[in-house]
Design an enzyme around this catalytic site. Structure first.
Site, PDB file in Angstrom:
ATOM      1  N   HIS A 459       0.858  -1.192   0.000  1.00 53.06           N
ATOM      2  CA  HIS A 459       0.000   0.000   0.000  1.00 53.06           C
ATOM      3  C   HIS A 459       0.890   1.236   0.000  1.00 53.06           C
ATOM      4  O   HIS A 459       1.921   1.278   0.682  1.00 53.06           O
ATOM      5  CB  HIS A 459      -0.897  -0.013   1.241  1.00 53.06           C
ATOM      6  CG  HIS A 459      -1.752   1.206   1.379  1.00 53.06           C
ATOM      7  ND1 HIS A 459      -1.525   2.185   2.339  1.00 53.06           N
ATOM      8  CD2 HIS A 459      -2.835   1.618   0.691  1.00 53.06           C
ATOM      9  CE1 HIS A 459      -2.448   3.131   2.230  1.00 53.06           C
ATOM     10  NE2 HIS A 459      -3.240   2.810   1.239  1.00 53.06           N
ATOM     11  N   ASN A 460       0.500   2.246  -0.785  1.00 52.41           N
ATOM     12  CA  ASN A 460       1.318   3.464  -0.889  1.00 52.41           C
ATOM     13  C   ASN A 460       2.785   3.099  -1.129  1.00 52.41           C
ATOM     14  O   ASN A 460       3.695   3.579  -0.447  1.00 52.41           O
ATOM     15  CB  ASN A 460       1.201   4.317   0.378  1.00 52.41           C
ATOM     16  CG  ASN A 460      -0.156   4.989   0.517  1.00 52.41           C
ATOM     17  OD1 ASN A 460      -0.944   5.021  -0.434  1.00 52.41           O
ATOM     18  ND2 ASN A 460      -0.451   5.507   1.687  1.00 52.41           N
ATOM     19  N   GLU A 489       1.080  -0.206  -5.562  1.00 52.92           N
ATOM     20  CA  GLU A 489       0.070   0.837  -5.745  1.00 52.92           C
ATOM     21  C   GLU A 489       0.693   2.080  -6.353  1.00 52.92           C
ATOM     22  O   GLU A 489       1.810   2.471  -5.999  1.00 52.92           O
ATOM     23  CB  GLU A 489      -0.583   1.188  -4.408  1.00 52.92           C
ATOM     24  CG  GLU A 489      -1.709   2.199  -4.546  1.00 52.92           C
ATOM     25  CD  GLU A 489      -2.372   2.540  -3.220  1.00 52.92           C
ATOM     26  OE1 GLU A 489      -3.536   3.004  -3.253  1.00 52.92           O
ATOM     27  OE2 GLU A 489      -1.733   2.357  -2.167  1.00 52.92           O
ATOM     28  N   ASP A 491      -0.560   6.007  -6.911  1.00 59.05           N
ATOM     29  CA  ASP A 491      -1.526   7.093  -6.743  1.00 59.05           C
ATOM     30  C   ASP A 491      -1.202   8.163  -7.776  1.00 59.05           C
ATOM     31  O   ASP A 491      -0.217   8.896  -7.632  1.00 59.05           O
ATOM     32  CB  ASP A 491      -1.441   7.681  -5.331  1.00 59.05           C
ATOM     33  CG  ASP A 491      -2.055   6.772  -4.292  1.00 59.05           C
ATOM     34  OD1 ASP A 491      -2.575   5.719  -4.679  1.00 59.05           O
ATOM     35  OD2 ASP A 491      -1.998   7.110  -3.090  1.00 59.05           O
ATOM     36  N   HIS A 504       1.074  11.111  -2.462  1.00 63.21           N
ATOM     37  CA  HIS A 504      -0.127  10.984  -1.636  1.00 63.21           C
ATOM     38  C   HIS A 504      -0.840  12.322  -1.655  1.00 63.21           C
ATOM     39  O   HIS A 504      -0.386  13.288  -1.052  1.00 63.21           O
ATOM     40  CB  HIS A 504       0.242  10.575  -0.203  1.00 63.21           C
ATOM     41  CG  HIS A 504      -0.885   9.983   0.562  1.00 63.21           C
ATOM     42  ND1 HIS A 504      -1.698  10.714   1.387  1.00 63.21           N
ATOM     43  CD2 HIS A 504      -1.368   8.718   0.606  1.00 63.21           C
ATOM     44  CE1 HIS A 504      -2.615   9.931   1.924  1.00 63.21           C
ATOM     45  NE2 HIS A 504      -2.430   8.711   1.472  1.00 63.21           N
ATOM     46  N   GLU A 538      -4.612   4.102  -8.568  1.00 65.50           N
ATOM     47  CA  GLU A 538      -5.600   4.994  -7.961  1.00 65.50           C
ATOM     48  C   GLU A 538      -5.561   6.272  -8.782  1.00 65.50           C
ATOM     49  O   GLU A 538      -4.658   7.093  -8.639  1.00 65.50           O
ATOM     50  CB  GLU A 538      -5.269   5.246  -6.491  1.00 65.50           C
ATOM     51  CG  GLU A 538      -6.352   6.027  -5.769  1.00 65.50           C
ATOM     52  CD  GLU A 538      -6.044   6.239  -4.306  1.00 65.50           C
ATOM     53  OE1 GLU A 538      -6.349   7.335  -3.799  1.00 65.50           O
ATOM     54  OE2 GLU A 538      -5.493   5.327  -3.671  1.00 65.50           O
ATOM     55  N   SER A 662     -11.935  -3.373  -3.665  1.00 64.29           N
ATOM     56  CA  SER A 662     -11.004  -2.794  -2.700  1.00 64.29           C
ATOM     57  C   SER A 662     -11.777  -2.390  -1.464  1.00 64.29           C
ATOM     58  O   SER A 662     -12.759  -1.648  -1.547  1.00 64.29           O
ATOM     59  CB  SER A 662     -10.284  -1.575  -3.285  1.00 64.29           C
ATOM     60  OG  SER A 662      -9.237  -1.974  -4.136  1.00 64.29           O
TER      61      SER A 662
END
Length: 940
Positions: A459-460, A489, A491, A504, A538, A662
């Site tokens: 994640h991230n 991931e 973003d 982020h 994302e 998700s």
């Protein structure tokens, strides 16, 4: 008010005056015995300075700086002032020869004072640092001849490695001044030099630190890259030729070390030399590692380097190796070995002392049980031992192979006998690992649908620290792939110049280009594992930059990218990892068929962390753009089409294997709690991704085990945040060749399964762990010789809620060298196929939380029958071990379909009884906890 002394400053009495009365002009300061003036009246600086420092005091030196120096008592100052010469920069600039005379007016304190003086004067150059801050060993200009016996352990180690005449290693021993590159403006020249032990590199720092902060270990190096192959050198190394540059990549969280050498040949010396050293270290046997470890400590404890050990030096040695032995007992042991009766141990006497120190009565008892009166194991006796422990493939031929591989005595080896030393070497070897050697490679069926596997997920992924102000970096993706991660991931946000960026959103995290991340995926995604990588997008970009994203994906990844289904356009199940080897899947939003020519996505995936964010005009506009999807990007979502999971009721149209849901950790827990079996059935056919709550501002993690219990495949964690959660993740994906894919138990793969993690049924297995002994646990405070650990062992069971438990032994006072527990811990297990066993060693503290020493985690079903050991990377050159005896006992051989089904291997290896003699080599690099990790901010 104190009266100024009329005498000459050099005639002033400078005795340390501790509590001489109120009229004394100086007062003691703490335990240092330093003195500071009590009054605030001005005094000539000369009257405040000791005679040894007078000639160093510049007229313009501020009083506060001089007083700081005076806090050190004269006795300590004199010791430091005698330690070496210092060259004053001031007079030389005006044509007056600089002082270079050694003696009581030189040393580190003089260096400090010179440094203060330099800071008072506008000098352009940074003050130099003495190369002797950690007193590295003096190196000869040329290596000693191979036939010349040397008592220095470093040359001895290099001789054993066969590298005493290697040109690259010799150049590293001499040292190189390499330019360390951190940014466009921070590029400093530093001295780097290989230590004589061949296992560590000493480096210079601008400000002296503790000795342990001036070295890094060769075995902690993950890789060495040539040229501009790191993000740092690509951004800031343009002034240096790629041929002169190299990057040292470390395991764990330690930052990369970007260096530029004066010449291309010198850079190649370090690249080739480090490669040779790493290869030799990897090939070292357990005996060679132990031998090197012992001699390195002997060398450090031998204060006068006469190859003889006095009792004082023996006591120093014991503190170094983490044992606080009673003086009477230690001296008794010392005298028993001092056959020459000269209060010195040398040669065979030192060897005898160490042999007594390394004795393991618990393991010797096991050896004597099978060896009988002659104290050696024949092949038939060794075979009997292996059979009693349930060792797979135990034959006479296998017993003979073990003797040839691990016996140290050549005569015994010729007669096919194993002595106690050979038996110990076998228990300490990788072949005796508790982790089943058959599970260390890819052994599971890789031909089943993707939904049937746990998939290592991040994640991230772009972050190296917190999600509020942390640094974003492509190196974070490279490190994730190096840990076996298969789902990362991205973003994606609108960037300047028409180029999408990754960061982020709405925070202070730095930004990196989407294009650079895709290049990192292309170059590093398949170095460790050949199985497919999933890019979880994302998307917060507008239509124009979405088209740019699709263009970068196609042009950079090329044939790696899956752009169309392998077979049917509407498959009934996902393809297998075997079918998708070397391919990259895109997880993203998909336009409905009727909107292929349109732009609005009606069924968008809302992440909970966005819903919890404050809504303003900018955010509202970006959300409006995010509801749009370009046909170019939509076409790339082939097998991983993002969708919301609204209900767990069966879909009237049947399962949709290409849809990926998700869920935040909170919503996933709600499904598990309210509809456990329905959630398990859903995950048997479709992929589900779980991510941490957005409220975890410090990028903390949740417990992944509860998500695995319900069959969630993509359990995404913050890889940049260490802790027990990441220990569990590393333990889950430790097996199957660390390829990032683990076949789920049969009860989580069947579409009509009745398994519910909240109701797993009655206990089926009892796991018994007898904690015997440990040896050579690391010192937590290496700078304090008196710091000795009080170790205890905790065994944790992580599985379904009914199985979760932990038990620990008592602590052993002041003994990290060979503590003995002899305690038994027992656990009832209901779902062994899901259990992870975590072994933890801590340093007991009565007034505060225990300090972490080490840990190792692995699946229960990968514990091998027989004399085993849990292996991972040791810290430094120490060989830390913990001997355990374990035995699972089957309580219910025939499993009900309501709880589980499958082969004994799939059910966690619960069937079969027997004792396991285990040695746990606690992890300090590859399975790191924050207490042992090298801080990301560590300098070199």
């Amino acid at each position: 008010m104190a009266v100024e002394d009329p005498r000459s400053p050099r005639e002033t009495d400078w005795e340390d005056k501790r509590g001489d009365g109120l009229d004394t002009p100086f007062r003691a300061r703490g335990d240092w015995g330093g003195v500071v003036p009590r009054d605030a009246s001005p005094r000539p600086l000369a009257a405040l300075a000791p005679p040894a420092l007078l000639h160093l005091v510049p007229p313009s030196l501020p009083l506060s700086l001089l007083l700081l120096l005076l806090r050190t008592p004269e006795s300590r100052a004199a010791k430091f002032l005698r330690s070496g010469p210092c060259t004053e920069p001031g007079p030389a600039a005006s044509g007056v020869p600089a002082r270079t005379d050694p003696g009581p007016e030189s040393g580190p304190h003089r260096d400090m004072l010179c440094g203060f003086w330099r800071r008072c004067r506008p000098l352009p150059e940074e003050p130099s640092v003495s190369a002797q801050v950690v007193a590295p060993l003096a190196l000869p200009s040329s290596p000693e001849p191979p036939d010349c016996g040397t008592k220095r352990p470093g040359l001895r180690a290099l001789k054993k490695m066969g590298l005493t005449e290697d040109e690259d290693v010799l150049a590293m021993l001499r040292g190189s001044r390499l330019c360390k590159i951190r940014s466009r403006t921070w590029q400093k020249e530093r001295l780097y030099r290989l230590q004589e032990d061949g296992m560590s590199v000493w480096f210079q720092r601008r400000i002296p630190h503790a000795p342990s902060k001036h070295i890094f270990f060769v075995q902690h190096i993950e890789a060495v890259r040539e040229g501009h192959q790191s993000e740092g050198l690509q951004r800031f190394g343009g002034a240096f030729s790629p041929a002169r540059c190299l990057t040292i990549v470390f395991k764990g969280r330690r930052k990369n070390l970007d260096l530029a050498a004066p010449t291309a040949e010198e850079a190649q010396c370090w690249v080739r030399g480090l490669a040779k050293l790493r290869a030799r270290l990897h090939a070292m046997s357990q005996r060679e590692r132990l031998d090197h470890w012992i001699h390195s400590y002997l060398h450090r404890a031998d204060s006068n380097q006469d190859s003889k050990m006095s009792f004082k030096e023996i006591k120093s040695l014991l503190r170094m190796v983490n044992v606080d032995m009673n003086d009477i007992y230690a001296y008794q042991l010392f005298k028993e070995c001092d056959h020459s009766n000269d209060e010195r141990l040398e040669g065979a006497e030192i060897e005898e002392f160490l042999r007594r120190l390394l004795k393991r009565p618990e393991l010797e008892e096991i050896f004597r049980k099978y060896s009988g009166e002659d104290q050696v194991l024949s092949t038939s006796e060794l075979l009997e031992f292996l059979e009693d422990q349930g060792e797979d493939g135990a034959t006479l031929a296998h017993a003979q192979q073990l003797i040839q591989a691990y016996e140290l005595n050549e005569t015994a080896k010729q007669h096919e006998l194993m002595t106690l030393d050979g038996f110990m070497m076998y228990l300490l070897s990788p072949e005796g690992a508790a982790l089943n050697s058959a599970h260390m490679c890819v052994f599971q069926d890789m031909g089943q649908p993707l939904a049937h596997y746990f998939i290592s997920s991040s994640h991230n992924t772009y972050l190296t620290d917190s999600q509020i102000g942390g640094l974003s970096s492509t190196e974070a993706y490279i490190r994730a792939f190096a840990q076996g991660c298969r789902c990362v991931e991205l973003d994606c946000w609108e960037g300047p110049g028409g180029e999408p960026v990754i960061y982020h959103g709405h925070t202070f995290t730095s930004k990196i280009l989407f294009r650079d991340v895709i290049q990192a995926v292309r170059d590093h995604a398949f170095q460790l594992s050949p199985y497919p990588v999933i890019l979880s997008l994302e998307n917060h970009c507008g239509l124009e930059q979405q088209a740019v994203m699709a263009h970068h994906l196609r042009t950079i990844l090329g044939d790696m990218l899956v752009t169309q289904a392998l077979g049917s356009q509407n498959p009934k199940e996902l393809p297998s990892p075997e079918q998708l080897k070397g391919r990259v899947l895109v997880k993203g939003k998909k336009l409905p068929a009727r909107h292929e020519d349109g732009r609005i996505l009606s069924d968008r995936e809302d992440e909970e962390e966005e819903e919890e964010a404050a809504v303003d005009l900018e955010v509202a506009e970006q959300r409006r753009q995010a509801k749009q999807i370009s046909p170019e990007l939509s076409a790339l979502a082939v097998y991983c089409c993002a969708t919301r999971l609204r209900t767990l009721h069966p879909n009237p149209g049947g399962p949709q294997p290409c849809q990926v849901s998700s869920l935040s950790e909170r919503r996933a827990r709600k499904f598990i709690r309210e509809a456990g079996n329905s959630f398990v059935r859903h995950n048997a056919q479709q992929l589900t991704r779980v991510y941490p709550l957005g409220l975890r501002m410090n990028s903390a993690n949740y417990n992944p085990q509860e998500m695995w219990n319900s069959g969630c495949q993509l359990v995404a964690l913050n890889f940049q945040t260490p802790g027990y959660e990441m220990d569990l993740n590393a333990g889950r994906f430790l097996i199957n060749g660390q390829c990032g894919y683990i076949l789920k138990p049969a009860c989580l793969r069947q579409p009509d399964t009745t398994f519910d993690p909240e109701c797993p049924g009655p206990p089926r297995t009892t796991l018994t762990v007898q904690v015997l002994t440990a040896q050579q646990l690391p010192k937590l405070n290496a700078e304090r010789r008196s710091s000795i650990v009080d170790p205890l062992v905790r065994v944790e069971i992580h599985g379904v809620p009914a199985d979760c438990a932990q038990k620990e032994t008592d602590y052993v006072l002041n003994n990290g060298f060979n503590p003995h527990w002899g305690q038994t811990l027992q656990f009832q297990i209901r779902a062994p196929e899901l259990v992870l066993v975590r072994f933890v060693v801590e340093d007991y503290d009565i007034t505060s939380p225990n300090d972490f020493v080490g840990q190792f985690t692995l699946p229960l079903h990968s514990l091998k029958q027989g004399p085993d050991s849990l292996l991972s990377s040791p810290q430094g050159t120490a060989t830390s071990t913990c001997f355990l005896r374990m035995g699972p006992r089957c309580l219910q051989p025939h499993f009900s379909s309501t709880s589980a089904s499958g082969t004994p291997e799939e059910l966690g290896g619960a069937v079969g009884a027997g004792l396991h003699h285990l040695r746990a080599l606690w992890s300090f690099v590859s399975l790191l906890h924050p207490a042992l990790q090298v801080p990301a901010s560590s300098g070199y």
